[in-house]
Design a protein around this motif. Structure first.
Motif, PDB file in Angstrom:
ATOM      1  N   ILE A  99      -2.608  11.513   1.009  1.00 11.53           N
ATOM      2  CA  ILE A  99      -1.752  12.321   0.142  1.00 11.53           C
ATOM      3  C   ILE A  99      -0.963  13.337   0.962  1.00 11.53           C
ATOM      4  CG2 ILE A  99      -1.782  14.066  -1.694  1.00 11.53           C
ATOM      5  CD1 ILE A  99      -4.193  12.529  -2.880  1.00 11.53           C
ATOM      6  N   TRP A 100      -1.637  13.949   1.946  1.00 13.82           N
ATOM      7  CA  TRP A 100      -0.965  14.927   2.801  1.00 13.82           C
ATOM      8  C   TRP A 100       0.209  14.294   3.548  1.00 13.82           C
ATOM      9  CZ3 TRP A 100       0.090  19.728   3.717  1.00 13.82           C
ATOM     10  CH2 TRP A 100       0.521  20.144   4.984  1.00 13.82           C
ATOM     11  N   TYR A 101      -0.023  13.112   4.127  1.00 14.84           N
ATOM     12  CA  TYR A 101       1.049  12.480   4.890  1.00 14.84           C
ATOM     13  C   TYR A 101       2.151  11.936   3.977  1.00 14.84           C
ATOM     14  CZ  TYR A 101      -1.580  13.052   9.183  1.00 14.84           C
ATOM     15  OH  TYR A 101      -2.241  13.591  10.266  1.00 14.84           O
ATOM     16  N   HIS A 102       1.816  11.555   2.761  1.00 18.11           N
ATOM     17  CA  HIS A 102       2.862  11.208   1.799  1.00 18.11           C
ATOM     18  C   HIS A 102       3.779  12.417   1.550  1.00 18.11           C
ATOM     19  CE1 HIS A 102       0.655   7.518   0.755  1.00 18.11           C
ATOM     20  NE2 HIS A 102       1.708   7.152   0.030  1.00 18.11           N
ATOM     21  N   LEU A 103       3.166  13.569   1.419  1.00 16.01           N
ATOM     22  CA  LEU A 103       3.948  14.778   1.153  1.00 16.01           C
ATOM     23  C   LEU A 103       4.741  15.231   2.379  1.00 16.01           C
ATOM     24  CD1 LEU A 103       1.279  16.710  -0.937  1.00 16.01           C
ATOM     25  CD2 LEU A 103       3.433  15.764  -1.788  1.00 16.01           C
ATOM     26  N   ARG A 104       4.248  14.902   3.568  1.00 13.79           N
ATOM     27  CA  ARG A 104       4.902  15.325   4.806  1.00 13.79           C
ATOM     28  C   ARG A 104       5.954  14.332   5.294  1.00 13.79           C
ATOM     29  NH1 ARG A 104       5.600  19.340   7.522  1.00 13.79           N
ATOM     30  NH2 ARG A 104       4.422  19.097   9.433  1.00 13.79           N
ATOM     31  N   SER A 105       5.802  13.070   4.942  1.00 14.69           N
ATOM     32  CA  SER A 105       6.717  12.054   5.458  1.00 14.69           C
ATOM     33  C   SER A 105       8.037  12.060   4.698  1.00 14.69           C
ATOM     34  CB  SER A 105       6.087  10.664   5.348  1.00 14.69           C
ATOM     35  OG  SER A 105       7.014   9.675   5.756  1.00 14.69           O
ATOM     36  N   ASP A 111       6.904  -3.476   1.175  1.00 12.43           N
ATOM     37  CA  ASP A 111       7.538  -4.792   1.069  1.00 12.43           C
ATOM     38  C   ASP A 111       7.365  -5.477  -0.280  1.00 12.43           C
ATOM     39  OD1 ASP A 111       4.923  -5.778   1.095  1.00 12.43           O
ATOM     40  OD2 ASP A 111       5.019  -6.442   3.174  1.00 12.43           O
ATOM     41  N   GLN A 112       6.590  -4.910  -1.196  1.00 12.96           N
ATOM     42  CA  GLN A 112       6.394  -5.546  -2.486  1.00 12.96           C
ATOM     43  C   GLN A 112       6.855  -4.650  -3.629  1.00 12.96           C
ATOM     44  OE1 GLN A 112       5.496  -8.596  -3.392  1.00 12.96           O
ATOM     45  NE2 GLN A 112       5.535  -8.117  -5.571  1.00 12.96           N
ATOM     46  N   SER A 113       6.261  -3.469  -3.744  1.00  9.15           N
ATOM     47  CA  SER A 113       6.690  -2.502  -4.754  1.00  9.15           C
ATOM     48  C   SER A 113       6.263  -1.115  -4.288  1.00  9.15           C
ATOM     49  CB  SER A 113       6.067  -2.811  -6.120  1.00  9.15           C
ATOM     50  OG  SER A 113       4.810  -2.190  -6.267  1.00  9.15           O
ATOM     51  N   ILE A 114       6.738  -0.074  -4.978  1.00  5.81           N
ATOM     52  CA  ILE A 114       6.350   1.275  -4.558  1.00  5.81           C
ATOM     53  C   ILE A 114       4.856   1.499  -4.736  1.00  5.81           C
ATOM     54  CG2 ILE A 114       8.614   2.306  -4.906  1.00  5.81           C
ATOM     55  CD1 ILE A 114       7.626   3.439  -7.550  1.00  5.81           C
ATOM     56  N   ASN A 115       4.183   0.610  -5.470  1.00  2.00           N
ATOM     57  CA  ASN A 115       2.728   0.702  -5.587  1.00  2.00           C
ATOM     58  C   ASN A 115       2.004   0.157  -4.355  1.00  2.00           C
ATOM     59  OD1 ASN A 115       2.469   1.935  -8.226  1.00  2.00           O
ATOM     60  ND2 ASN A 115       3.282   0.026  -9.038  1.00  2.00           N
ATOM     61  N   ASP A 116       2.764  -0.305  -3.343  1.00  2.00           N
ATOM     62  CA  ASP A 116       2.162  -0.560  -2.028  1.00  2.00           C
ATOM     63  C   ASP A 116       1.661   0.760  -1.444  1.00  2.00           C
ATOM     64  OD1 ASP A 116       3.248  -3.027  -2.524  1.00  2.00           O
ATOM     65  OD2 ASP A 116       4.617  -3.021  -0.821  1.00  2.00           O
ATOM     66  N   LEU A 117       2.278   1.852  -1.893  1.00  2.00           N
ATOM     67  CA  LEU A 117       1.982   3.208  -1.421  1.00  2.00           C
ATOM     68  C   LEU A 117       1.339   3.982  -2.565  1.00  2.00           C
ATOM     69  CD1 LEU A 117       5.560   3.549   0.001  1.00  2.00           C
ATOM     70  CD2 LEU A 117       3.545   3.234   1.422  1.00  2.00           C
ATOM     71  N   ASN A 118       1.115   5.273  -2.365  1.00  2.00           N
ATOM     72  CA  ASN A 118       0.679   6.118  -3.466  1.00  2.00           C
ATOM     73  C   ASN A 118       1.945   6.636  -4.145  1.00  2.00           C
ATOM     74  OD1 ASN A 118      -0.312   8.133  -5.186  1.00  2.00           O
ATOM     75  ND2 ASN A 118      -2.129   8.352  -3.927  1.00  2.00           N
ATOM     76  N   SER A 119       2.349   5.959  -5.197  1.00  2.00           N
ATOM     77  CA  SER A 119       3.664   6.196  -5.795  1.00  2.00           C
ATOM     78  C   SER A 119       3.788   7.562  -6.461  1.00  2.00           C
ATOM     79  CB  SER A 119       3.976   5.103  -6.821  1.00  2.00           C
ATOM     80  OG  SER A 119       3.037   5.134  -7.889  1.00  2.00           O
ATOM     81  N   PHE A 120       2.679   8.296  -6.572  1.00  2.00           N
ATOM     82  CA  PHE A 120       2.732   9.622  -7.203  1.00  2.00           C
ATOM     83  C   PHE A 120       3.177  10.725  -6.240  1.00  2.00           C
ATOM     84  CE2 PHE A 120      -0.348   7.070  -9.504  1.00  2.00           C
ATOM     85  CZ  PHE A 120       0.135   7.175 -10.796  1.00  2.00           C
ATOM     86  N   PHE A 121       3.335  10.374  -4.957  1.00  2.00           N
ATOM     87  CA  PHE A 121       3.651  11.405  -3.963  1.00  2.00           C
ATOM     88  C   PHE A 121       4.815  10.986  -3.062  1.00  2.00           C
ATOM     89  CE2 PHE A 121      -0.802  11.853  -5.114  1.00  2.00           C
ATOM     90  CZ  PHE A 121      -0.882  13.205  -5.437  1.00  2.00           C
TER      91      PHE A 121
END
Length: 426
Positions: A99-105, A111-121
């Motif tokens: 979550i921290w790196y999502h907020l920092r990046s 390659d499939q959908s934004i749900n490949d990641l944590n789409s909330f951040f």
């Protein structure tokens, strides 16, 4: 949060979007670092495809491109262990560090959908969609009904309004700050329309997964069971076996049959033929379909790959590809080796299932067979050394149309383009 919880959110869009908006204020107080990248793939459950090979390339070469951290996020504990064993940086998608790196990046790659990641951040950042194959079958807007397109246009207007009110909010792909990878001008025209992305936000670079075809030391990309699988294939080749890879695509409305049949006696007949002619058969079925490979019992010459297996490290060792409508045939063009098309349900698939983006004959440079007898006839000709490959020039021409050589090696070009985006994006 577990997989069940995630699926529940995916089927309740209002709650999903509300929670994304709830996390938005965090992006206003936590600064971005342009040297941190977050990458994911296949809903967080697979380490595969373009995301995988770009991640590995950037992890190995991050100093060269002036990145401090290249982070993979996943929901799969096995992937975490395998990547940690290679000293790569990886976190569970719901861990505090993720979550921290999502907020920092400032950039999110998938390659499939934004749900490949944590789409909330994902707020206040660039979305880079790598996609996972040049399509023969209809995708994106080409596969939508008129009713769905109308609903989609309405939703886009709502999202655009939210983006004006809350700059940098990310609750969908396709808004401001969304980019798309394409391998050629031709592919760019197709994919930009399929995913409703303006041409000026298409990055022209080769698919990272195809770089492995030209790697002098491809083993640097291997992970987990790759070493064991490739050794098994090399041992068979050293014994004089030709390696056949059968990779059919999934059907939206029907099961995928094994070589077009459910008749076990036919399958046993094929198995005996292949063994007598020094063919080894590898099968892999799309992760979205049923595992028909179970009907072919694994042994030393016949084995079915798990649906989560990434096949791109294996393809360089394949002598003959058999498929129907899968995009893997386009990747195999790089090797200019025989492709046999087995479209046993061609009329059904074209008229009642997904359908095609292009003329089937024009974009399938190889012989067509519709049953096991027709298949074994061609394989017998190859075994006897009398098979005439009439499609070599067609394969090369189609490959250069879809995968423009000037955009390869793709990972290097893509890394350079990512740096340009991060310097100019605000």
């Amino acid at each position: 949060m577990n997989k069940k919880d995630l699926n529940a959110m995916q089927i309740t869009p209002a709650i999903n979007y509300a929670l994304k908006l709830f996390t938005y204020p965090l992006s206003l107080i936590i600064p971005k670092n342009s040297k941190i990248l977050v990458i994911g793939g296949w809903f967080g459950e697979r380490f595969a495809d373009n995301s995988r090979y770009l991640y590995e390339f950037l992890s190995i070469n991050k100093e060269k491109y002036d990145f401090e951290k290249v982070i993979w996020v996943t929901r799969n504990k096995k992937i975490i262990q395998e990547l940690e064993n290679k000293n790569f940086e990886v976190y569970h998608i719901w861990s505090l560090k993720s979550i921290w790196y999502h907020l920092r990046s400032p950039i999110f790659i998938y390659d499939q959908s934004i749900n490949d990641l944590n789409s909330f951040f994902l707020h206040k950042g660039v979305l880079l969609y790598l996609w996972h194959g040049f399509p023969l079958k209809k995708i994106g807007t080409f596969a939508m009904s008129d009713e769905y397109k109308k609903k989609s246009r309405c939703n886009i207007k709502i999202f655009q309004t939210l983006e004006c009110i809350l700059p940098g909010v990310k609750i969908r792909y396709g808004g401001k700050g969304s980019y798309l990878l394409a391998q050629s001008e031709f592919a760019s025209n197709v994919l930009s329309e399929a995913f409703s992305i303006p041409k000026d936000r298409v990055i022209l670079a080769g698919y990272p997964r195809n770089d492995i075809f030209d790697q002098k030391e491809p083993e640097v990309y291997y992970i987990g069971n790759d070493f064991e699988l490739i050794k098994k294939i090399q041992d068979l080749k050293n014994l004089g076996y030709k390696i056949i890879f059968y990779a059919p695509t999934f059907r939206d409305k029907a099961p995928t049959n094994f070589f077009g049949t459910e008749d076990l006696s036919e399958i046993q007949k094929l198995k005996t033929f292949l063994l007598n002619k020094n063919y080894a058969l590898i099968t892999k079925f799309h992760f979205a379909t049923n595992t028909m490979g179970q009907i072919l019992e694994n042994d030393s010459h016949f084995f079915n790959l798990d649906s989560d297996t990434d096949v791109y490290s294996v393809l360089p060792f394949i002598d003959i590809l058999i498929t129907d409508y899968s995009s893997i045939a386009f990747d195999f063009l790089f090797l200019n080796r025989p492709i046999i098309y087995f479209p046993y349900d061609l009329e059904y698939y074209r008229d009642e299932d997904r359908g095609f983006m292009f003329d089937f004959e024009e974009f399938t440079p190889g012989p067509k067979v519709y049953n096991i007898d027709e298949l074994t006839k061609i394989l017998e000709e190859i075994y006897q050394g009398v098979f005439i490959d009439h499609f070599s020039d067609e394969r090369k021409k189609l490959s250069e149309k879809i995968y423009d050589p000037k955009y390869y090696p793709g990972s290097h070009i893509l890394a350079t383009e990512i740096n340009k985006i991060l310097r100019t994006y605000s």
